[in-house]
Each structure stands twice: as structure tokens, then as C-alpha cells.
Design an enzyme around this catalytic site. Structure first.
Site, mmCIF file in Angstrom:
data_model
loop_
_atom_site.group_PDB
_atom_site.id
_atom_site.type_symbol
_atom_site.label_atom_id
_atom_site.label_comp_id
_atom_site.label_asym_id
_atom_site.label_seq_id
_atom_site.Cartn_x
_atom_site.Cartn_y
_atom_site.Cartn_z
ATOM 1 N N ASP A 111 41.251 -39.780 -17.941
ATOM 2 C CA ASP A 111 42.285 -39.087 -17.179
ATOM 3 C C ASP A 111 42.951 -40.089 -16.248
ATOM 4 O O ASP A 111 42.320 -40.602 -15.332
ATOM 5 C CB ASP A 111 41.648 -37.943 -16.386
ATOM 6 C CG ASP A 111 42.669 -36.960 -15.856
ATOM 7 O OD1 ASP A 111 43.816 -37.375 -15.611
ATOM 8 O OD2 ASP A 111 42.329 -35.777 -15.679
ATOM 9 N N ASP A 311 51.377 -39.126 -16.871
ATOM 10 C CA ASP A 311 50.077 -38.462 -16.921
ATOM 11 C C ASP A 311 49.647 -38.300 -18.370
ATOM 12 O O ASP A 311 50.421 -37.847 -19.213
ATOM 13 C CB ASP A 311 50.148 -37.098 -16.235
ATOM 14 C CG ASP A 311 48.822 -36.354 -16.300
ATOM 15 O OD1 ASP A 311 47.799 -36.942 -15.915
ATOM 16 O OD2 ASP A 311 48.806 -35.194 -16.748
#
Length: 430
Positions: A111, A311
Site C-alpha cells: 500500500d 495511490d
């Protein structure tokens, strides 16, 4: 309509199958390269439905966006655990990390918007995975004491029995408690001694990645920070096209073998949320027209968290409403002799064969024009195509634009923290 699952997973698979080509080495032979596979690849143990509704995918993205908005804001993030609608944060890539001595393999989610690593450990109450790390079987495992500097860097640190450091945090619709631990981490052929991570011993909720998470943010407990001497706070990744037959790409760690000729834009830093990779999005072009977007919709503001981030955990790009409406309206205007329809959360869809305009993200120092595969989502029958973007949810005070994984696929995205730059170059990831 149904479409094949668009969530992509990164995994380093240590298998020796010539027909599936599941070996751990990158085809290009670069050191510190990790292979990328689709979640449904025979090279991964994860099994998912053959198709998933666009509505459910976009709903998960909305939940992810709410989480990112809370990270970007000046206030301390607070994610509700049970309030009628669980907020699900869903990372879309995993990497095989070998932990301990002898090594115990775990498929941990990567992540780019989180820091600390954490994995489910033996004896965990509420952990869903059947694969648990057992520190008692590792000769290199040790607990972090409360007076250690790493304890202060952990989220919500606490002192447990025996002066050991623990911490707790919410993650999507889940909450967990973990003991701060050090052990040997092996990625590809790189051995990283005394890596600090959270050993989960109690969890509730259903949104935790099955075998844990490893953050690629810039916080002190992230992979990038803990391996600064090895990887120089530099990495890149190339995400495969969701329609590719083998879905293999790579995560490349360290400054060596990174592309030399690559367009770059400065990384911006929010002191309150330094983990997020902010960039300066200065405009968006549809066809040959730069659309009229209010300056405030794209401006970077550390005080409010406003701006644009890259992201890996969001599938479809989200733009604050004024920016999205401007892009959508110009997109529709340029599609001749066709009326836009809606499907779930996508509001600009067309049936049959139509000529669609290009979309270019204009960053400070570089422009990125999206190929059709990065711009459109297609129905399984191929008869319906939708603009694969959406407006930020209107039920939150959203000021964040998110450049998502679908718009990044088949590009190499370089994160170079020492030189404070983010680079993008076209690359076929399969």
C-alpha cells in the site's frame, strides 16, 4: 453488466513452473525485482469470482477514497468500525515476503499510502487467514521494548506485559491489536535483518488483508524508510493491463536499473501526512482542449489535505466534483452522435462503436496521455464502454484527487524520494 475483476495483485511467487512462468526472477533479470501477477493467476493461491459488478468495485473504491480523505486531512483520522456502512480499505497488490529464520512466506498487501507493516501471528484471535506467522519458530525474532525508539513511531503505542511495545489501529472496517516485533525480512534475494513490524494477536472486522500489509509510504516504519541504506528510498512498479493473459509486471526496489529516460514531476509533501505521494496536477486536457477547472480544485494545501496523490489501492481515478464535471462534460461534448448513459457509479457510458477523445493529465513538468485501456472500462460483452473515472463522494468535505491503479497500468511509476520526484514512462508490463 459484469466485467472481469479489475483488482490487481502484486506477488512474488516462488514456484518453478515453466509452463506458467511463475519463477521469482523478473524476465529482464534485474536484481530486487518482484514479479506481478493478477489475483486469479494460477501463480497465486487467491481465488476470486470470475466477474464482479462495476457497482461493487466502485463502492469499494468509494470506501477507499473516504479513508484516503481522512489521511489527507489535518485532523487525526478516525474510521468508523460499525455504523451501518463499513468503510473498506482494500489494497490491490500483494508481495511475497519471507519472514523469520528459517523463512516463513507471507503474501502481504502493498500500500503506497500506508507505512507500518503488520501480519497475523500464531494465536491471533479473530484473524481470518489460515496462514499465520509463528515467531516462536524463528531464531531471529525479538520483541520491541517500550523504551525503544520504534515504539514511539508506532500508531497508538501501548506498554504490554513484560515492558513489550504494542499498538492498535483501525484499518477500513477492522480494528486490530499487535505486538511490535523485529525479525529478518527477505525480499527476492535481499536479506533485511531486524525489520520492525506489528505481529497481530487480536482482530475484528473483515477488511484486513488476509496475510498482512507492508507500507510503501515515507513514514519511519515503512519499507522505504527501514531499508534506506539498501534501496535509497527509491522504487518503481509497473502494473499490468487487466485484460492481459498472464498479468505479470514488476515491483523494482532501489535506484539501480530504473528507467533513465523518464518524465518526472516534483513530489510534494504534506507535513501532517508525509506518507502520501502528492504531486502538482495543474490541468487536464480532453482532446486538444484544456478544460476549465477552478484553480482551487487542483491546488495543493497541506492545511486541508487538498491536492492530488498517486495511490495503488484505488482502482478508478477520483477527482473533486468541479474537476470531474468539467472533464466529463468536455468528454461528452466530443463524442459525436451518441448519448451518454449511466451504469452504477459511472455516468458516461456509450453503446457500440464510438470515437472517444483522449484525456491527458498535465502535471508540473510532464504530461501523461492515457491510452484507451487506461481510460475506459468495458462490459464483458464489449458492447458498453464507460469513462473509468468518478467524482469524489459528495457526502464528505473532499478536497483530494486520486490518480488510481487503472490509470497507472502499463506505465512504470517511479518514486524517487531523495530527489523528490515521481516519474512515469510507458512500459508493457506483461
Amino acid at each position: 453488466m459484469r466485467t472481469h475483476l479489475l483488482f490487481l495483485f502484486i506477488s512474488l511467487i516462488i514456484l518453478k513452473s515453466e509452463s506458467l512462468n511463475c519463477n521469482e526472477n523478473n524476465p529482464q533479470g534485474h536484481p530486487s525485482d518482484l514479479r506481478v501477477f493478477h489475483i486469479n493467476s494460477p501463480c497465486t493461491p487467491f481465488k476470486q469470482p470470475n466477474s464482479v459488478s462495476w457497482e461493487s468495485t466502485l463502492l469499494q473504491d468509494k470506501a477507499r477514497f473516504l479513508y484516503l480523505s481522512s489521511l489527507a486531512s489535518a485532523k487525526k483520522p478516525s474510521v468508523p468500525i460499525a455504523s451501518g456502512r463499513s468503510i473498506v480499505q482494500s489494497p490491490t497488490y500483494v508481495v511475497r515476503a519471507n519472514i523469520g529464520t528459517p523463512a516463513q512466506p507471507m503474501l502481504v498487501a502493498l500500500d503506497t499510502s500506508n507505512d507500518a507493516a503488520w501480519i497475523p501471528c500464531s494465536g491471533c484471535v479473530g484473524c481470518a487467514s489460515s496462514v499465520l506467522f509463528d515467531p516462536s519458530k524463528s531464531t531471529s525474532s525479538s520483541s520491541i521494548q517500550c523504551d525503544a525508539p520504534q515504539c514511539k513511531q508506532a500508531p497508538n503505542p501501548t506498554c504490554t506485559v513484560g515492558n513489550s511495545c504494542g499498538f492498535n489501529m483501525t484499518y477500513g472496517g477492522s480494528v486490530f491489536e499487535a505486538s511490535l516485533t523485529q525479525d529478518t525480512l527477505t525480499l527476492a534475494s535481499d536479506v533485511i535483518p531486524s525489520y520492525t513490524f506489528g505481529c497481530i494477536n487480536k482482530a475484528s472486522g473483515t477488511s484486513l488483508p488476509a496475510q498482512g500489509l507492508m507500507g510503501l509510504g515515507r513514514g519511519p516504519l515503512s519499507l522505504i524508510s527501514q531499508t534506506q541504506n539498501l534501496y535509497m528510498s527509491t522504487f518503481s512498479y509497473c502494473l499490468p493491463n487487466s485484460k492481459s493473459s498472464n498479468f505479470s509486471g514488476s515491483l523494482r526496489l532501489g535506484p539501480k536499473f530504473q528507467p533513465i529516460r523518464i518524465k518526472t514531476t516534483p513530489l510534494l509533501k504534506n507535513p501532517r501526512r508525509s506518507s502520501l505521494y502528492y504531486v502538482n496536477l495543474v490541468g487536464i486536457r480532453v482532446g486538444n482542449k484544456i478544460v476549465d477547472i477552478p484553480t482551487s480544485a487542483l491546488a495543493f494545501d497541506p492545511n486541508t489535505g487538498a491536492g492530488t496523490i498517486f495511490d495503488s489501492g484505488t482502482v478508478y481515478t477520483r477527482l473533486v466534483e468541479p474537476a470531474y464535471v468539467a472533464v466529463r462534460n468536455e468528454f461528452r461534448r466530443r463524442v459525436k452522435n451518441a448519448n451518454a448513459t449511466s451504469l452504477g457509479g459511472f455516468d458516461t457510458c456509450y453503446s457500440g462503436s464510438v470515437v472517444l477523445p483522449s484525456v491527458t493529465f498535465m502535471f508540473a513538468g510532464m504530461n501523461v496521455t492515457l491510452p484507451p485501456d487506461n481510460l475506459l472500462i468495458h462490459s464483458s460483452s464489449g458492447s458498453l464502454s464507460c469513462l473509468a473515472m468518478a467524482a469524489a463522494p459528495t457526502n464528505v468535505n473532499s478536497v483530494l484527487n486520486v490518480i488510481a491503479s487503472m490509470q497507472q497500468q502499463n506505465h512504470r511509476v517511479l518514486i524517487d524520494v531523495p530527489n523528490s520526484r515521481l516519474g512515469i514512462s510507458r512500459e508493457t508490463c506483461t
